[in-house]
Design an enzyme around this catalytic site. Sequence first.
Site, short mmCIF file in Angstrom:
data_model
loop_
_atom_site.label_atom_id
_atom_site.label_comp_id
_atom_site.label_asym_id
_atom_site.label_seq_id
_atom_site.Cartn_x
_atom_site.Cartn_y
_atom_site.Cartn_z
N ASN A 1 1.71 -3.23 -0.15
CA ASN A 1 0.75 -3.39 -1.25
C ASN A 1 0.42 -4.87 -1.52
O ASN A 1 0.64 -5.39 -2.61
CB ASN A 1 1.27 -2.71 -2.53
CG ASN A 1 2.59 -3.27 -3.00
OD1 ASN A 1 3.43 -3.68 -2.21
ND2 ASN A 1 2.79 -3.28 -4.31
N ASP B 1 13.96 -3.04 -3.95
CA ASP B 1 12.65 -3.21 -4.58
C ASP B 1 12.47 -4.63 -5.11
O ASP B 1 11.88 -4.85 -6.17
CB ASP B 1 12.44 -2.18 -5.70
CG ASP B 1 10.99 -2.11 -6.18
OD1 ASP B 1 10.08 -2.58 -5.45
OD2 ASP B 1 10.76 -1.59 -7.29
N LYS C 1 3.37 4.69 3.06
CA LYS C 1 3.68 4.61 1.63
C LYS C 1 2.60 5.28 0.80
O LYS C 1 1.42 5.00 0.93
CB LYS C 1 3.81 3.13 1.22
CG LYS C 1 4.17 2.89 -0.25
CD LYS C 1 5.57 3.37 -0.58
CE LYS C 1 5.90 3.15 -2.06
NZ LYS C 1 6.58 1.90 -2.32
N LEU D 1 8.49 -1.34 -12.64
CA LEU D 1 8.02 0.04 -12.55
C LEU D 1 8.65 0.69 -11.33
O LEU D 1 8.56 0.12 -10.24
CB LEU D 1 6.49 0.09 -12.48
CG LEU D 1 5.76 -0.32 -13.76
CD1 LEU D 1 4.26 -0.44 -13.50
CD2 LEU D 1 6.03 0.68 -14.88
N HIS E 1 7.11 -12.36 -8.43
CA HIS E 1 5.86 -12.74 -9.10
C HIS E 1 6.02 -14.16 -9.62
O HIS E 1 7.11 -14.55 -10.05
CB HIS E 1 5.55 -11.82 -10.29
CG HIS E 1 5.15 -10.43 -9.91
ND1 HIS E 1 3.92 -10.13 -9.37
CD2 HIS E 1 5.82 -9.25 -10.00
CE1 HIS E 1 3.84 -8.83 -9.15
NE2 HIS E 1 4.98 -8.27 -9.52
N LEU F 1 7.63 -8.80 0.10
CA LEU F 1 7.67 -10.21 0.48
C LEU F 1 6.43 -10.97 0.04
O LEU F 1 6.39 -12.20 0.10
CB LEU F 1 7.82 -10.35 2.01
CG LEU F 1 9.15 -9.92 2.60
CD1 LEU F 1 9.10 -10.03 4.12
CD2 LEU F 1 10.30 -10.77 2.06
N ARG F 2 5.39 -10.24 -0.36
CA ARG F 2 4.09 -10.85 -0.69
C ARG F 2 3.52 -11.57 0.53
O ARG F 2 3.74 -11.16 1.66
CB ARG F 2 4.19 -11.77 -1.91
CG ARG F 2 4.89 -11.17 -3.12
CD ARG F 2 4.30 -9.88 -3.61
NE ARG F 2 4.92 -9.48 -4.88
CZ ARG F 2 4.95 -8.24 -5.33
NH1 ARG F 2 4.39 -7.27 -4.61
NH2 ARG F 2 5.51 -7.95 -6.48
N HIS G 1 13.21 3.98 -5.35
CA HIS G 1 13.67 3.40 -6.63
C HIS G 1 13.78 4.44 -7.75
O HIS G 1 13.16 4.32 -8.80
CB HIS G 1 12.80 2.22 -7.06
CG HIS G 1 11.31 2.41 -6.93
ND1 HIS G 1 10.63 3.50 -7.40
CD2 HIS G 1 10.37 1.61 -6.37
CE1 HIS G 1 9.35 3.37 -7.15
NE2 HIS G 1 9.16 2.23 -6.52
N ALA H 1 4.61 -6.20 -13.37
CA ALA H 1 5.86 -5.46 -13.23
C ALA H 1 6.53 -5.84 -11.92
O ALA H 1 5.88 -5.91 -10.88
CB ALA H 1 5.57 -3.96 -13.25
#
Length: 350
Positions: free
Chosen positions: A45, A252, A103, A224, A256, A20-21, A178, A268
Amino acid sequence: MSKFVKKIKIIKPDDWHVHLRDNEILNQVIKYTGKFYKRAVIMPNLNSPITSCLKSIAYRNRILKSMHLNYKFKPLMTCYLTNSTSPKELEFGFSKKIFVAAKFYPNGCTTNSKTGIKKISDITPVLECMEKIGMPLLIHGEEINQNIDIYDREAKFIEKTLDPLRKKFPKLKIVLEHITTKESVEYIKNNDVNYLSATITPHHLMLNRNDMFYGGIQPYLYCLPILKKNKHRMALRKAISNGDKHFFLGSDTAPHLHKNKINMLGCAGIFNAPSSLLSYVKVFEEMRALKYLQSFCSENGPKFYNMPINKETITIIKKPCKIIKKINVGRNVIIPFLSGEILNWSIESD
């Protein structure tokens, strides 16, 4: 199900792999997950990774605050593992339902993975703790080494990291996320479904590596793990089309900004939230496997995570649906997967 099916009613799905950023991007993309899914496993991340209970609580609160009133879902938070991760922190977070999983990013494998793990042996105490308490380990399964061809990273990861890990921690619950290769499918199927499962994205089911170079380089198809040969795509499609309980939905979706996808070092990630569920329906229809759609989208995931299956349902109808062309984020835009394209299925409420 008949190939002439015009309407499908299934238990409302969950998405077990979502990015979700944060901040402006979070505010603009969140409703697309809420429209289709009841729960979502949120990847940790961020630019400042979610490495503690306090960070996770704060991020979850930002997600809830950003949530669209008509498209609410339950965010399931995860912890980003580093060499400094404390087993006590994980155990506390898992017991209090702050984290549903942790993760493992190999160092340098994808977006914001510079603080990921270089050697999995460095976090042995963490893995021992996770096995003991039944906390799932989510894995980006690629062996990161400049001497390993990018198309071979996933198969090498199974050989060099995953298989030894499974032998050392046989009761550790693992999701290989993934997956993209025939080797992964075969390895997953040969292991106990209670301890090893995998998510599969819509784009890896729909595309192969030729698509990334069709008519020129397609930066919006760069993700990726990278797209693979068609034989691998077909292995993924076969895996989901026979009802195997090892595999479940994990889109996934990875937004961006356009400027960051098309620059000299393009990011990616494929932002597929507006189309992911309808894309899965398309694939299952093509495989004449619609009778297994519900187990893949709505049942296998919660069973692996020992969570209740949703009670709410969603109805999908045979009606053209045009995917949104772009999403405005301030002065920037995000271009979604299948931008402007028409899929043959829609949500009934649309």
